[in-house]
Design an enzyme around this catalytic site. Sequence first.
Site, PDB file in Angstrom:
ATOM      1  N   LYS A  58     -44.849  13.954 -35.718  1.00 56.20           N
ATOM      2  CA  LYS A  58     -44.041  12.742 -35.558  1.00 56.20           C
ATOM      3  C   LYS A  58     -44.886  11.624 -34.939  1.00 56.20           C
ATOM      4  O   LYS A  58     -45.194  11.649 -33.747  1.00 56.20           O
ATOM      5  CB  LYS A  58     -42.834  13.005 -34.649  1.00 56.20           C
ATOM      6  N   GLY A  74     -48.537  10.103 -24.739  1.00 55.27           N
ATOM      7  CA  GLY A  74     -47.608   8.981 -24.605  1.00 55.27           C
ATOM      8  C   GLY A  74     -47.345   8.697 -23.139  1.00 55.27           C
ATOM      9  O   GLY A  74     -48.200   8.958 -22.289  1.00 55.27           O
ATOM     10  N   SER A  75     -46.156   8.196 -22.852  1.00 52.89           N
ATOM     11  CA  SER A  75     -45.868   7.754 -21.487  1.00 52.89           C
ATOM     12  C   SER A  75     -45.490   8.933 -20.582  1.00 52.89           C
ATOM     13  O   SER A  75     -45.116  10.009 -21.063  1.00 52.89           O
ATOM     14  CB  SER A  75     -44.725   6.737 -21.524  1.00 52.89           C
ATOM     15  N   GLY A 103     -43.352  12.335 -21.445  1.00 51.15           N
ATOM     16  CA  GLY A 103     -44.099  13.569 -21.161  1.00 51.15           C
ATOM     17  C   GLY A 103     -43.276  14.533 -20.323  1.00 51.15           C
ATOM     18  O   GLY A 103     -43.276  15.747 -20.569  1.00 51.15           O
ATOM     19  N   GLU A 113     -50.871  14.344 -22.553  1.00 52.17           N
ATOM     20  CA  GLU A 113     -51.828  13.300 -22.172  1.00 52.17           C
ATOM     21  C   GLU A 113     -51.011  12.040 -21.950  1.00 52.17           C
ATOM     22  O   GLU A 113     -50.341  11.570 -22.864  1.00 52.17           O
ATOM     23  CB  GLU A 113     -52.872  13.072 -23.272  1.00 52.17           C
ATOM     24  N   CYS A 142     -55.301   4.204 -22.847  1.00 53.54           N
ATOM     25  CA  CYS A 142     -54.978   5.013 -21.671  1.00 53.54           C
ATOM     26  C   CYS A 142     -56.174   5.088 -20.734  1.00 53.54           C
ATOM     27  O   CYS A 142     -56.025   5.296 -19.539  1.00 53.54           O
ATOM     28  CB  CYS A 142     -54.565   6.404 -22.109  1.00 53.54           C
ATOM     29  N   GLN A 166     -43.854  -4.886 -25.313  1.00 52.38           N
ATOM     30  CA  GLN A 166     -45.069  -4.696 -24.517  1.00 52.38           C
ATOM     31  C   GLN A 166     -45.523  -6.039 -23.922  1.00 52.38           C
ATOM     32  O   GLN A 166     -45.969  -6.102 -22.776  1.00 52.38           O
ATOM     33  CB  GLN A 166     -46.172  -4.075 -25.374  1.00 52.38           C
ATOM     34  N   GLU A 196     -48.947   1.599 -14.321  1.00 55.76           N
ATOM     35  CA  GLU A 196     -49.657   1.306 -15.565  1.00 55.76           C
ATOM     36  C   GLU A 196     -49.015   0.096 -16.248  1.00 55.76           C
ATOM     37  O   GLU A 196     -47.812   0.070 -16.456  1.00 55.76           O
ATOM     38  CB  GLU A 196     -49.594   2.513 -16.502  1.00 55.76           C
TER      39      GLU A 196
HETATM   40  P1  NAD Z   1     -43.906   6.795 -25.498  1.00 56.94           P
HETATM   41  O1  NAD Z   1     -43.802   7.897 -24.504  1.00 56.94           O
HETATM   42  O2  NAD Z   1     -42.875   5.756 -25.523  1.00 56.94           O
HETATM   43  O3  NAD Z   1     -43.933   7.400 -26.967  1.00 56.94           O
HETATM   44  C1  NAD Z   1     -44.839   8.418 -27.335  1.00 56.94           C
HETATM   45  C2  NAD Z   1     -44.222   9.236 -28.453  1.00 56.94           C
HETATM   46  O4  NAD Z   1     -43.106   9.957 -27.923  1.00 56.94           O
HETATM   47  C3  NAD Z   1     -43.692   8.390 -29.612  1.00 56.94           C
HETATM   48  O5  NAD Z   1     -43.972   9.027 -30.827  1.00 56.94           O
HETATM   49  C4  NAD Z   1     -42.198   8.372 -29.330  1.00 56.94           C
HETATM   50  O6  NAD Z   1     -41.431   8.162 -30.477  1.00 56.94           O
HETATM   51  C5  NAD Z   1     -41.992   9.763 -28.777  1.00 56.94           C
HETATM   52  N1  NAD Z   1     -40.734   9.947 -28.028  1.00 56.94           N
HETATM   53  C6  NAD Z   1     -40.021   9.014 -27.362  1.00 56.94           C
HETATM   54  N2  NAD Z   1     -38.902   9.583 -26.842  1.00 56.94           N
HETATM   55  C7  NAD Z   1     -38.931  10.892 -27.166  1.00 56.94           C
HETATM   56  C8  NAD Z   1     -38.068  11.998 -26.913  1.00 56.94           C
HETATM   57  N3  NAD Z   1     -36.929  11.882 -26.232  1.00 56.94           N
HETATM   58  N4  NAD Z   1     -38.412  13.203 -27.399  1.00 56.94           N
HETATM   59  C9  NAD Z   1     -39.572  13.363 -28.087  1.00 56.94           C
HETATM   60  N5  NAD Z   1     -40.403  12.356 -28.378  1.00 56.94           N
HETATM   61  C10 NAD Z   1     -40.099  11.127 -27.917  1.00 56.94           C
HETATM   62  O7  NAD Z   1     -45.367   6.176 -25.331  1.00 56.94           O
HETATM   63  P2  NAD Z   1     -45.997   4.937 -26.148  1.00 56.94           P
HETATM   64  O8  NAD Z   1     -45.360   3.704 -25.631  1.00 56.94           O
HETATM   65  O9  NAD Z   1     -45.985   5.200 -27.613  1.00 56.94           O
HETATM   66  O10 NAD Z   1     -47.505   5.015 -25.697  1.00 56.94           O
HETATM   67  C11 NAD Z   1     -48.001   4.394 -24.561  1.00 56.94           C
HETATM   68  C12 NAD Z   1     -48.307   5.408 -23.496  1.00 56.94           C
HETATM   69  O11 NAD Z   1     -49.185   6.406 -24.011  1.00 56.94           O
HETATM   70  C13 NAD Z   1     -49.025   4.847 -22.302  1.00 56.94           C
HETATM   71  O12 NAD Z   1     -48.446   5.331 -21.116  1.00 56.94           O
HETATM   72  C14 NAD Z   1     -50.448   5.379 -22.431  1.00 56.94           C
HETATM   73  O13 NAD Z   1     -51.157   5.500 -21.240  1.00 56.94           O
HETATM   74  C15 NAD Z   1     -50.207   6.682 -23.074  1.00 56.94           C
HETATM   75  N6  NAD Z   1     -51.414   7.166 -23.752  1.00 56.94           N
HETATM   76  C16 NAD Z   1     -52.099   8.182 -23.172  1.00 56.94           C
HETATM   77  C17 NAD Z   1     -53.256   8.663 -23.753  1.00 56.94           C
HETATM   78  C18 NAD Z   1     -53.995   9.784 -23.117  1.00 56.94           C
HETATM   79  O14 NAD Z   1     -54.742  10.464 -23.801  1.00 56.94           O
HETATM   80  N7  NAD Z   1     -53.827  10.030 -21.835  1.00 56.94           N
HETATM   81  C19 NAD Z   1     -53.715   8.117 -24.955  1.00 56.94           C
HETATM   82  C20 NAD Z   1     -52.992   7.077 -25.527  1.00 56.94           C
HETATM   83  C21 NAD Z   1     -51.826   6.618 -24.905  1.00 56.94           C
END
Ligand code: NAD
Length: 477
Positions: free
Chosen positions: A171, A224-225, A229, A246, A280, A327, A379
């Site tokens: 996804k 993701g966030s 997570g 991550e 990130c 954003q 962040e």
């Molecule tokens: P996000 O958490 O909003 O979304 C990430 C993914 O999770 C998306 O595909 C989203 O659709 C999905 N998601 C959202 N709600 C969900 C749920 N209830 N159940 C399952 N999946 C769900 O994050 P974002 O805004 O897409 O990305 C930005 C964040 O990602 C920042 O915090 C950034 O630091 C982090 N990031 C981390 C790394 C790393 O390797 N540490 C790399 C890139 C981005």
Amino acid sequence: MTLHQNLIAGEWVGGDGVANINPSNTNDVVGEYARASAEDAKAAIAAAKAAFPAWSRSGILERHAILKKTADEIMARKDELGRLLSREEGKTLAEGIGETVRAGQIFDFFAGECLRLAGEVVPSVRPNIGVEITREPVGVVGIITPWNFPIAIPAWKIAPALAYGNTVVFKPAELVPGCSWAIVDILHRAGLPKGVLNLVMGKGSVVGQAMLDSPDIQAITFTGSVGTGKRVATASVEHNRKFQLEMGGKNPFVVLDDADLSVAVEAAVNSAFFSTGQRCTASSRIIVTEGIHDRFVAAMGERMQGLVVDDALKAGTHIGPVVDQGQLNQDTDYIAIGKQEGAQLAFGGELITRDTPGFYLQPALFTEATNAMRISREEIFGPVAAVIRVKDYDEALAVANDTPFGLSSGIATTSLKHATHFKRNAEAGMVMVNLPTAGVDFHVPFGGRKGSSYGPREQGKYAAEFYTTVKTAYTLA
Ligand code: NAD
């Protein structure tokens, strides 16, 4: 406009399309992408489950050939895919092509790993018994990715998952379905059997949640966030499944009195502002010792004046737009918060207009910030950084480590003593000396500590830790 559909059990299927909008020009629709439902997610999980027995026993040469073919096609189409990436996410064309090449290299690396799978044979502590330690695939792997690396992150999760014999439900982030669709299409045409890789584009709260709630997914890898997570973690514990997270960062970049000024400025500008600060591993805390502070800030100002913020696809653009309105609002809110907290907005921070309607923000640098301010603790995920003045190396290290996160940590210094001490004592998964905090190799481990990451490292040989499960077998001779 062609509708790009979801791939479930080897068939392109689906439904209502959502427009993928170019953040450099909101009048430009990159494409229409189907939005999966929770039922689609369930069908994808069932298909991956059905495909697992055969794929987990497939020959290593078959897996190698499919991943190699995928790598070759990505490389051959790097300009076109890099352009698609820049158009849907907003990083510059050079960055988009660079990320695409990296995705190709990742598939190439894991194609090779298929042929390097090995176990161990060790003596038993008991007589006449042999012990074999082998790695086996985990099962159905759920892959959930963010929007900021639309091709590299899907690549570094899908490639090892398939190489080690798992089947996948993938996804991607809602904002950037284009690159994900393209690599799934390439893998599908490269000869993956039906159901081995399933694509379900759609909302996190619907499709992602259906994945979290399924007892038939044995492992979830998430980037993701922090908030999402935590949901992945809680749901995974509930289902006794393996998970890897991550998440965010608040990465420090330390500049010491003995730094080469031009090296420090180049690394700081890259860390804070390239890819519009939406990495990130970006650095948003620049920790500077007092002897070099004023010269460093002046040089940063000069360097920032030369940064061209414009359409990601235009030649000469250094910084593309912010990814979307949400954003952009977050970035400008934090700029307001920084001012209220008493930091000085030394350079940039204004919304700017260009020839096309897009989310353009002049990179912002605060000075006179403290590490206690919200702009130093939370962040922001945009082109907004703050300089924190410190007395000496010891204070710089303490401030660098004073954060809930621990992904990447950088230092600019010409002192071997300080560089060595920093590498050993920075509380981060990755440490950079005289280099930007962002920008990593594809063949070595990637990941962080503290609030940034959970579980085994991604990429390189270390990926095996997550995508396989270890078996120990004993045989009486
Ligand atoms: P996000 O958490 O909003 O979304 C990430 C993914 O999770 C998306 O595909 C989203 O659709 C999905 N998601 C959202 N709600 C969900 C749920 N209830 N159940 C399952 N999946 C769900 O994050 P974002 O805004 O897409 O990305 C930005 C964040 O990602 C920042 O915090 C950034 O630091 C982090 N990031 C981390 C790394 C790393 O390797 N540490 C790399 C890139 C981005």
